[in-house]
Write an enzyme that holds these catalytic residues in place. Structure first.
Site, short mmCIF file in Angstrom:
data_model
loop_
_atom_site.label_atom_id
_atom_site.label_comp_id
_atom_site.label_asym_id
_atom_site.label_seq_id
_atom_site.Cartn_x
_atom_site.Cartn_y
_atom_site.Cartn_z
N SER A 15 71.22 12.19 39.13
CA SER A 15 72.32 13.16 39.24
C SER A 15 72.08 14.03 40.46
O SER A 15 71.06 13.91 41.15
CB SER A 15 72.42 14.03 37.97
OG SER A 15 71.23 14.79 37.80
N TYR A 151 58.11 27.96 41.72
CA TYR A 151 59.05 27.04 42.38
C TYR A 151 59.10 27.30 43.88
O TYR A 151 58.96 26.37 44.68
CB TYR A 151 60.45 27.18 41.78
CG TYR A 151 61.47 26.38 42.55
CD1 TYR A 151 61.55 25.00 42.39
CD2 TYR A 151 62.33 26.99 43.46
CE1 TYR A 151 62.47 24.25 43.12
CE2 TYR A 151 63.25 26.26 44.19
CZ TYR A 151 63.31 24.88 44.01
OH TYR A 151 64.21 24.14 44.75
#
Length: 266
Positions: A15, A151
């Site tokens: 995706s 992150y």
């Protein structure tokens, strides 16, 4: 895979940016090896086959040694002309509140898997005398990620790693590209628990098709790095080069701190 068509490997291809990148390569005459951990991968592979090339789907969790082995084993005997290490995951929230296992999962996928896959792929390309290796970095790589610290740090690693490799292999016929999206309309923010509770999660985002098209162009041209997406994202990329870290950390807090979202998406 066919001998007449070049081969591209795309990870995180079920995706979002990964799927759109796979579409770009398929539409430009590439056979594909696509990877993701989720069951959406087979559906994505079927859609990609509509472009007329061969598509091999390898469902594997690259956070694990077993998953990385499965992917590399599927590539045995194949010449990979382009490899895009796109699979990545995020985790929102204050570092003191997030679960250590979730933080470690970010490192395992964004950093460890990136290094462990890049090594054999780059060695094979250098031995072959050509190829394109690409990494999905982020504009987040340029700023301290308050309320998303692991992150952002992982993307800073990817960015530095990619630029170092680009210099190392510049005389081998191999190119290394790091492309840097901004906030993009994918499943990322849902998976990072940032979708509706943060300003970043609820704000308008770049379409993955736009990001992938620009990334594809940068990769095939052999550009070392490219900010991909809207004019707003490109402006963020420019600002990231000049603003002090303290300013960037405070700005990131306003976007990523829980409770800053409006509970809906624009």
């Amino acid at each position: 895979m066919t001998e007449t068509r070049p081969l591209a490997l795309i990870t995180g291809a079920s995706s979002g940016i990964g799927l759109e990148l796979a579409r770009q390569f398929a539409s430009h005459g590439y056979d594909l090896v696509v990877n993701a951990e989720d069951e959406e991968l087979e559906t994505a592979a079927e859609r990609l086959r509509e472009a007329g090339g061969e598509v091999r789907a390898v469902r594997a969790d690259l956070r694990t040694g077993e998953g990385r082995f499965l992917l590399l084993d599927a590539l045995d005997g194949l010449t990979v002309d382009v490899a895009v290490l796109n699979a990545g995951v995020g985790q929102g929230g204050a570092f003191v509140d997030t679960d250590l296992a979730d933080d470690q999962a970010v490192i395992d996928l964004n950093v460890t898997a990136t290094v462990r896959l890049a090594k054999p792929l780059l060695r094979a390309m250098a031995a072959h005398g050509g190829g394109r290796l690409a990494f999905t970095s982020s504009v987040a790589s340029q700023m301290p990620g308050s309320f998303q610290p692991v992150y952002n740090a992982s993307k800073s690693f990817v960015q530095s790693f990619a630029q170092a490799l680009a210099e190392e292999v510049k005389d081998t016929g191999v190119t290394v590209t790091a492309f840097m999206p901004g906030p993009t309309e994918t499943e990322f923010f849902d998976r990072a628990d940032m979708a509706d509770d943060t300003r970043m999660g609820s704000m308008k985002k770049d379409p993955p098709e736009q990001v992938a098209e620009q990334a594809f162009e940068a990769i095939v041209k052999g550009e070392k790095k490219a900010v991909t997406g809207s004019l707003m994202t490109k402006a963020q990329g420019l600002a990231g080069k000049v603003l002090p870290d303290g300013v960037k950390a405070a700005a990131h807090r306003r976007l990523a701190e829980p409770g800053t979202g409006d509970g809906s998406r624009d």
